[in-house]
Write a protein that holds these residues in place. Structure first.
Motif, PDB file in Angstrom:
ATOM      1  N   ASN A  89       7.521 -16.890 -11.631  1.00 42.17           N
ATOM      2  CA  ASN A  89       6.877 -18.141 -12.117  1.00 42.17           C
ATOM      3  C   ASN A  89       7.605 -19.119 -11.483  1.00 42.17           C
ATOM      4  O   ASN A  89       8.921 -18.967 -11.257  1.00 42.17           O
ATOM      5  N   PRO A  90       7.032 -20.297 -11.276  1.00 40.65           N
ATOM      6  CA  PRO A  90       7.516 -21.411 -10.435  1.00 40.65           C
ATOM      7  C   PRO A  90       8.872 -21.915 -11.070  1.00 40.65           C
ATOM      8  O   PRO A  90       9.827 -22.199 -10.399  1.00 40.65           O
ATOM      9  N   GLN A  91       8.969 -21.940 -12.394  1.00 41.19           N
ATOM     10  CA  GLN A  91      10.273 -22.412 -12.904  1.00 41.19           C
ATOM     11  C   GLN A  91      11.376 -21.358 -13.296  1.00 41.19           C
ATOM     12  O   GLN A  91      12.446 -21.502 -13.172  1.00 41.19           O
ATOM     13  N   TYR A  92      11.018 -20.139 -13.698  1.00 40.75           N
ATOM     14  CA  TYR A  92      11.995 -19.127 -14.232  1.00 40.75           C
ATOM     15  C   TYR A  92      11.859 -17.761 -13.456  1.00 40.75           C
ATOM     16  O   TYR A  92      12.442 -16.714 -13.655  1.00 40.75           O
ATOM     17  N   GLY A  93      11.115 -17.638 -12.268  1.00 36.17           N
ATOM     18  CA  GLY A  93      11.071 -16.844 -11.054  1.00 36.17           C
ATOM     19  C   GLY A  93      10.392 -15.703 -11.890  1.00 36.17           C
ATOM     20  O   GLY A  93       9.585 -15.697 -12.726  1.00 36.17           O
ATOM     21  N   ASN A  94      11.364 -14.165 -11.864  1.00 38.52           N
ATOM     22  CA  ASN A  94      10.683 -13.197 -12.428  1.00 38.52           C
ATOM     23  C   ASN A  94      11.401 -12.889 -13.853  1.00 38.52           C
ATOM     24  O   ASN A  94      11.215 -11.767 -14.139  1.00 38.52           O
ATOM     25  N   LEU A  95      12.200 -13.697 -14.223  1.00 38.31           N
ATOM     26  CA  LEU A  95      12.678 -13.506 -15.482  1.00 38.31           C
ATOM     27  C   LEU A  95      11.983 -13.902 -16.651  1.00 38.31           C
ATOM     28  O   LEU A  95      12.357 -14.502 -17.664  1.00 38.31           O
TER      29      LEU A  95
END
Length: 226
Positions: A141-147
């Motif tokens: 995700n652009p904001q949360y990465g893969n977390l």
């Protein structure tokens, strides 16, 4: 009685239920999914797929036990979020079907039978504009990465879909491929599930993942641009 239902209303339901991100795709977007794993294979009248995402702390990546506990808690929480949203949409007069957070495709343990879910949640998230599937085969995700972990709600309500993310977030990065201890990411066209599953175990009736280098090594994991 059927109440008017819009994407904005549905997203408000999801955010109020506890989701950090929400995306919507149409069932037609899943035309390339294998037979048996399309939304209409689960809910024949499905027109829209609502994907809910919730984030988890990068701190749990320091310890297998913490990661396992966080994962299990998040899967339960996300499934309950989807059930909550589905209940509200049903009240509005539409059909729904919940895809639990553990309802995507997955594999358990070396030598164990492969288990397949209803639809691939990470592909659903990509189609719903929540990010892109990177070289590590995780939704980034652009904001949360893969977390981020996901659940979904299928419905016969016709909702406005979100635009897909067009950015190649992996760019020229190859860190996860190099970091994988079993080379599960070496073939860009086919994830090495059998190799990766060597780090999946069932202990005390709990599903445990003993390696998540592909998460920790990713520059997007901590919100840092590669």
């Amino acid at each position: 009685m059927v109440n008017e239902l819009t994407s904005e209303i549905v997203k408000k339901y999801c955010l109020n239920a506890g989701a950090n991100v929400v995306g919507i795709a149409t069932s037609k977007d899943f035309s390339l999914a294998p037979n048996g794993f399309k939304p209409t294979d689960v809910l024949s009248e499905c027109l829209s797929v609502i994907v809910l995402g919730a984030t988890f702390s990068p701190e749990v990546l320091d310890d297998i036990a913490k990661y396992t506990a966080s994962r299990n808690a998040m899967l339960t929480a996300l499934t309950n979020m989807a059930k909550n949203v589905a209940k509200q949409i049903k009240t509005d007069g539409y059909k729904t079907h919940v895809i639990s957070a553990a309802g995507g495709k997955w594999v358990i343990g070396e030598g164990r039978k492969e288990q397949m879910g209803y639809i691939s949640l990470k592909h659903a998230a990509e189609l719903a504009g929540l990010g892109v599937i990177g070289k590590n085969y995780l939704l980034t995700n652009p904001q949360y990465g893969n977390l981020v972990w996901f659940s979904a709600v299928l419905t016969d309500a016709e909702l406005t879909p979100d635009e897909k993310v067009q950015t190649n977030m992996c760019a020229n990065c190859n860190k996860c491929v190099k970091a994988c201890p079993v080379g599960a990411l070496d073939n860009p066209s086919a994830f090495g599930r059998k190799e990766c599953s060597k780090f999946f175990t069932i202990e005390d009736k709990q599903f445990k993942i003993k390696c998540f280098s592909c998460r920790t090594i990713c520059p997007h994991c901590l919100g840092i641009n590669p």
